[in-house]
Write a protein that holds these residues in place. Structure first.
Motif, PDB file in Angstrom:
ATOM      1  N   MET A   1       0.836  -1.171   0.000  1.00  0.00           N
ATOM      2  CA  MET A   1       0.000   0.000   0.000  1.00  0.00           C
ATOM      3  C   MET A   1       0.881   1.234   0.000  1.00  0.00           C
ATOM      4  O   MET A   1       1.832   1.331   0.757  1.00  0.00           O
TER       5      MET A   1
ATOM      6  N   SER B   1       2.206   4.987   0.509  1.00  0.00           N
ATOM      7  CA  SER B   1       2.145   5.967   1.583  1.00  0.00           C
ATOM      8  C   SER B   1       2.094   7.352   0.990  1.00  0.00           C
ATOM      9  O   SER B   1       2.603   7.591  -0.093  1.00  0.00           O
TER      10      SER B   1
ATOM     11  N   ASP C   1       3.806   2.000  13.539  1.00  0.00           N
ATOM     12  CA  ASP C   1       4.248   2.404  12.199  1.00  0.00           C
ATOM     13  C   ASP C   1       5.542   1.648  11.913  1.00  0.00           C
ATOM     14  O   ASP C   1       6.636   2.173  12.047  1.00  0.00           O
TER      15      ASP C   1
ATOM     16  N   TYR D   1      -0.927   1.107   8.680  1.00  0.00           N
ATOM     17  CA  TYR D   1      -1.937   0.297   8.008  1.00  0.00           C
ATOM     18  C   TYR D   1      -2.332  -0.863   8.928  1.00  0.00           C
ATOM     19  O   TYR D   1      -1.579  -1.209   9.855  1.00  0.00           O
TER      20      TYR D   1
ATOM     21  N   SER E   1      -2.102  -3.968   8.568  1.00  0.00           N
ATOM     22  CA  SER E   1      -1.044  -4.993   8.622  1.00  0.00           C
ATOM     23  C   SER E   1       0.050  -4.603   9.609  1.00  0.00           C
ATOM     24  O   SER E   1       0.613  -5.462  10.302  1.00  0.00           O
TER      25      SER E   1
ATOM     26  N   ASN F   1      -7.799   0.379  13.287  1.00  0.00           N
ATOM     27  CA  ASN F   1      -7.657   1.099  12.018  1.00  0.00           C
ATOM     28  C   ASN F   1      -8.994   1.555  11.446  1.00  0.00           C
ATOM     29  O   ASN F   1      -9.094   2.678  10.948  1.00  0.00           O
TER      30      ASN F   1
ATOM     31  N   SER G   1      -8.945   5.627  11.272  1.00  0.00           N
ATOM     32  CA  SER G   1      -8.458   6.066   9.961  1.00  0.00           C
ATOM     33  C   SER G   1      -9.077   7.379   9.489  1.00  0.00           C
ATOM     34  O   SER G   1      -8.373   8.353   9.233  1.00  0.00           O
TER      35      SER G   1
ATOM     36  N   SER H   1      -8.124   0.635   2.732  1.00  0.00           N
ATOM     37  CA  SER H   1      -6.822   0.306   3.321  1.00  0.00           C
ATOM     38  C   SER H   1      -6.704   0.833   4.749  1.00  0.00           C
ATOM     39  O   SER H   1      -5.763   0.500   5.454  1.00  0.00           O
TER      40      SER H   1
ATOM     41  N   PRO I   1      -5.760   3.565   6.474  1.00  0.00           N
ATOM     42  CA  PRO I   1      -4.506   4.084   7.037  1.00  0.00           C
ATOM     43  C   PRO I   1      -4.764   5.067   8.173  1.00  0.00           C
ATOM     44  O   PRO I   1      -5.772   5.773   8.181  1.00  0.00           O
TER      45      PRO I   1
END
Length: 192
Positions: free
Chosen positions: A1, A3, A27, A35, A37, A61, A65, A77, A79
């Motif tokens: 993904m 940034s 992070d 993200y 993940s 998230n 987000s 996604s 973020p």
């Protein structure tokens, strides 16, 4: 993904912004964006199981987000922008982070002055319950759930053999250094 940060530029949280420092641990590639993940990887790194890590990554998230990305459209996604994490502060909290994410020492001390009755520098499970009830704001279900989840997870991960959550542990959670400590402990257990 991808940034939104510049390639090769590492995000560094503001020194006095404890909330950024708290979130920056997750992070994992240090690009200023967290993200799901990475949240998952962070929870695994501090010793959480697969299911808890997966649940936490989606819960956190999805919940944070959009709040940390003002003016930007929805994305699957999910973020989280670390520099804007203060925009995701919830109600029914202790007030230890101010509106900009900085540490408020007097509010931190207040937690223990008001709620540590059994041990001056630690909270029992019952005292933690009283703290959560005292912080609960009327009609703030989301904030109360967020506060409950954060404190209960901290207690679960960090209580001592007597069930006590120590003051220095709580402070380390606020400034993010606790996560680094837990990651080292987890790594040493896995690779003695």
């Amino acid at each position: 993904m991808a940034s939104s940060a510049s390639p090769g530029v590492k995000f560094v949280p503001e020194e006095d912004n404890f909330l950024q420092r708290h979130v920056a641990f997750f992070d994992r590639n240090k690009d200023g964006i967290v993200y799901p993940s990475e949240t998952y990887q962070g929870f695994r790194a501090i010793g959480c199981g697969y299911l808890l890590s997966a649940f936490a990554s989606m819960f956190i998230n999805m919940g944070l987000s959009s709040k940390t990305r003002p003016g930007k459209g929805f994305t699957f996604s999910f973020p989280i922008e670390v520099k804007n994490i203060h925009l995701a502060k919830h109600g029914s909290d202790s007030g230890v982070y101010d509106k900009d994410g900085r540490f408020v020492a007097s509010k931190f001390e207040e937690i223990f002055a008001k709620h540590s009755k059994t041990h001056p520098d630690a909270l029992t499970g019952e005292e933690l319950k009283q703290l959560l009830n005292a912080n609960k704001e009327p009609n703030d279900r989301k904030g109360a759930i967020a506060g409950y989840t954060e404190w209960k997870m901290l207690h679960y991960l960090c209580k001592d053999k007597n069930g006590l959550l120590h003051k220095e542990t709580v402070r380390a959670a606020y400034d993010g250094s606790l996560f680094e400590q837990l990651e080292k402990q987890t790594a040493s257990k896995e690779h003695p």
